[in-house]
Design a protein around this motif. Sequence first.
Motif, PDB file in Angstrom:
ATOM      1  N   GLN A 272       0.839  -1.189   0.000  1.00 20.56           N
ATOM      2  CA  GLN A 272       0.000   0.000   0.000  1.00 20.56           C
ATOM      3  C   GLN A 272       0.877   1.242   0.000  1.00 20.56           C
ATOM      4  O   GLN A 272       1.680   1.457   0.909  1.00 20.56           O
ATOM      5  CB  GLN A 272      -0.919   0.049   1.235  1.00 20.56           C
ATOM      6  N   GLN A 273       0.748   2.054  -1.036  1.00 19.67           N
ATOM      7  CA  GLN A 273       1.461   3.331  -1.044  1.00 19.67           C
ATOM      8  C   GLN A 273       1.029   4.139   0.183  1.00 19.67           C
ATOM      9  O   GLN A 273      -0.153   4.243   0.494  1.00 19.67           O
ATOM     10  CB  GLN A 273       1.166   4.102  -2.324  1.00 19.67           C
ATOM     11  N   SER A 274       2.023   4.730   0.871  1.00 23.27           N
ATOM     12  CA  SER A 274       1.732   5.346   2.164  1.00 23.27           C
ATOM     13  C   SER A 274       2.347   6.727   2.336  1.00 23.27           C
ATOM     14  O   SER A 274       2.438   7.236   3.469  1.00 23.27           O
ATOM     15  CB  SER A 274       2.243   4.431   3.288  1.00 23.27           C
ATOM     16  N   PHE A 275       2.761   7.357   1.232  1.00 23.24           N
ATOM     17  CA  PHE A 275       3.341   8.706   1.319  1.00 23.24           C
ATOM     18  C   PHE A 275       3.164   9.398  -0.033  1.00 23.24           C
ATOM     19  O   PHE A 275       2.287  10.234  -0.203  1.00 23.24           O
ATOM     20  CB  PHE A 275       4.810   8.624   1.706  1.00 23.24           C
ATOM     21  N   GLY A 276       4.022   9.032  -0.998  1.00 30.00           N
ATOM     22  CA  GLY A 276       3.836   9.528  -2.351  1.00 30.00           C
ATOM     23  C   GLY A 276       2.845   8.652  -3.111  1.00 30.00           C
ATOM     24  O   GLY A 276       2.281   7.707  -2.568  1.00 30.00           O
ATOM     25  N   HIS A 277       2.615   9.012  -4.371  1.00 30.29           N
ATOM     26  CA  HIS A 277       1.665   8.263  -5.212  1.00 30.29           C
ATOM     27  C   HIS A 277       0.278   8.187  -4.574  1.00 30.29           C
ATOM     28  O   HIS A 277      -0.414   7.184  -4.684  1.00 30.29           O
ATOM     29  CB  HIS A 277       2.185   6.846  -5.489  1.00 30.29           C
ATOM     30  N   PHE A 278      -0.124   9.271  -3.929  1.00 28.26           N
ATOM     31  CA  PHE A 278      -1.399   9.287  -3.217  1.00 28.26           C
ATOM     32  C   PHE A 278      -2.460  10.086  -3.962  1.00 28.26           C
ATOM     33  O   PHE A 278      -3.526  10.383  -3.414  1.00 28.26           O
ATOM     34  CB  PHE A 278      -1.183   9.887  -1.808  1.00 28.26           C
TER      35      PHE A 278
ATOM     36  N   LEU B 131      -5.702  16.505   3.668  1.00 33.33           N
ATOM     37  CA  LEU B 131      -4.537  15.669   3.950  1.00 33.33           C
ATOM     38  C   LEU B 131      -3.455  15.800   2.883  1.00 33.33           C
ATOM     39  O   LEU B 131      -2.505  15.030   2.860  1.00 33.33           O
ATOM     40  CB  LEU B 131      -4.961  14.192   4.046  1.00 33.33           C
ATOM     41  N   ARG B 132      -3.558  16.822   2.037  1.00 32.87           N
ATOM     42  CA  ARG B 132      -2.598  16.992   0.949  1.00 32.87           C
ATOM     43  C   ARG B 132      -1.361  17.768   1.397  1.00 32.87           C
ATOM     44  O   ARG B 132      -1.471  18.860   1.952  1.00 32.87           O
ATOM     45  CB  ARG B 132      -3.241  17.736  -0.226  1.00 32.87           C
ATOM     46  N   GLU B 133      -0.194  17.180   1.162  1.00 39.25           N
ATOM     47  CA  GLU B 133       1.050  17.949   1.189  1.00 39.25           C
ATOM     48  C   GLU B 133       1.150  18.672  -0.149  1.00 39.25           C
ATOM     49  O   GLU B 133       1.487  19.839  -0.232  1.00 39.25           O
ATOM     50  CB  GLU B 133       2.247  17.025   1.397  1.00 39.25           C
TER      51      GLU B 133
ATOM     52  N   VAL C  47       2.368  15.974   8.590  1.00 37.68           N
ATOM     53  CA  VAL C  47       2.293  16.735   9.848  1.00 37.68           C
ATOM     54  C   VAL C  47       0.857  16.843  10.359  1.00 37.68           C
ATOM     55  O   VAL C  47       0.578  17.653  11.236  1.00 37.68           O
ATOM     56  CB  VAL C  47       2.911  18.145   9.682  1.00 37.68           C
ATOM     57  N   LYS C  48      -0.026  16.025   9.821  1.00 35.84           N
ATOM     58  CA  LYS C  48      -1.414  16.031  10.286  1.00 35.84           C
ATOM     59  C   LYS C  48      -1.770  14.647  10.819  1.00 35.84           C
ATOM     60  O   LYS C  48      -1.568  13.628  10.151  1.00 35.84           O
ATOM     61  CB  LYS C  48      -2.359  16.417   9.150  1.00 35.84           C
ATOM     62  N   GLU C  49      -2.309  14.627  12.022  1.00 30.09           N
ATOM     63  CA  GLU C  49      -2.635  13.367  12.665  1.00 30.09           C
ATOM     64  C   GLU C  49      -3.671  12.576  11.875  1.00 30.09           C
ATOM     65  O   GLU C  49      -3.672  11.336  11.881  1.00 30.09           O
ATOM     66  CB  GLU C  49      -3.145  13.630  14.080  1.00 30.09           C
ATOM     67  N   GLU C  50      -4.525  13.286  11.151  1.00 29.53           N
ATOM     68  CA  GLU C  50      -5.549  12.598  10.360  1.00 29.53           C
ATOM     69  C   GLU C  50      -4.929  11.698   9.288  1.00 29.53           C
ATOM     70  O   GLU C  50      -5.533  10.686   8.884  1.00 29.53           O
ATOM     71  CB  GLU C  50      -6.488  13.616   9.707  1.00 29.53           C
ATOM     72  N   SER C  51      -3.739  12.067   8.807  1.00 30.49           N
ATOM     73  CA  SER C  51      -3.064  11.232   7.807  1.00 30.49           C
ATOM     74  C   SER C  51      -2.774   9.842   8.361  1.00 30.49           C
ATOM     75  O   SER C  51      -2.941   8.824   7.677  1.00 30.49           O
ATOM     76  CB  SER C  51      -1.757  11.882   7.359  1.00 30.49           C
ATOM     77  N   TYR C  52      -2.353   9.782   9.608  1.00 34.55           N
ATOM     78  CA  TYR C  52      -1.997   8.503  10.208  1.00 34.55           C
ATOM     79  C   TYR C  52      -3.231   7.708  10.620  1.00 34.55           C
ATOM     80  O   TYR C  52      -3.193   6.468  10.603  1.00 34.55           O
ATOM     81  CB  TYR C  52      -1.036   8.748  11.374  1.00 34.55           C
TER      82      TYR C  52
END
Length: 336
Positions: free
Chosen positions: A249-255, A267-269, A277-282
Amino acid sequence: MHARAVSRVIGLGFLAVAGAFGAARADETSELRLVPFPKQVRMQSGTFALNRPLVLEAPAAAAERFAGQLAKDLAIGEMRAPQTRAAEGRGPWFRLSPKAGGAAPVAEFRKEAGEEEYVLEVRPDEIICSAAGQPGLYYGLQTLRQLIRANRRGDGLPVLEIRDWPSLRWRCYQDDMTRGPSSKLDTLKLEVLLGSEMKMNLFTYYMEHQYAFKKHPAIGPANGSLTPEDLAALVEYARPLGVDILGNQQSFGHFYHILKHDEYAELRENESILCPVKEESYRLLDDLYSEVCPLLPFPWFNVCCDETWGLGEGPSKALAEKIGVGGVYVQHMRRV
């Protein structure tokens, strides 16, 4: 002096013949079409005839499956399928011969042999495979199938001995499900089967968004997502073939395909990177992992996290200025 000279000539002649014989055997070995090529092959004189009634003795749990695979390859040469009989005796082994029976074979393996090591002997009167474990027995069968498909001499096989074991513990291959049409379960099963026949033992699928997440139904497309039921079925199908399934599962890039939905816009960088840097991402990643990992017995999981171009230029910019872009990346990896 004359007798001594004659002896030398005879001796040199014998060496020349022996050398030519050895070179011929080496040529025969190099001409075998086997993938991957075994560690050791010893060619011998003679042929095992395939065009006669044969009996396959194999472990009861695998006998019908092994016979079915052999039948497909024998059918190519218009030869009949073997009958089956449960193998008796200790240790994984199978025998293909005109008449079942006889003592169970005894093979010697390397001291460091793992369960994937096997010995395959093609004799004029029988073919015997002994293995250090069940995976090795399956690989020995695949080598025999390749001999039948691609190395027959008319209706027979050359007499030889093969000893083989893998160089790598894990031999993995992948279906990129995200780019192009999504593979359905039948296709994934076929890929697992073909890989196992080439002695691959780990299969993975590249995943960005094409999974039917129950907690996040907007992510996976309705007409092209891998379902939990299909993933569980793939794991069970692969097990007797000696193949593990590595989750992905892609978990950083390719989102991009997840972040394009309005409900994940916060949740977009940037448009393709999950904000670190957002808790919702995790919480999102926890949800995704929680629906996949329980279905996968294999202890590893690929979180990917490649190609994070633009990291440190969005909401994580302030943190990147303090610890560097690399520090932001490492912090995310540790958190994941």
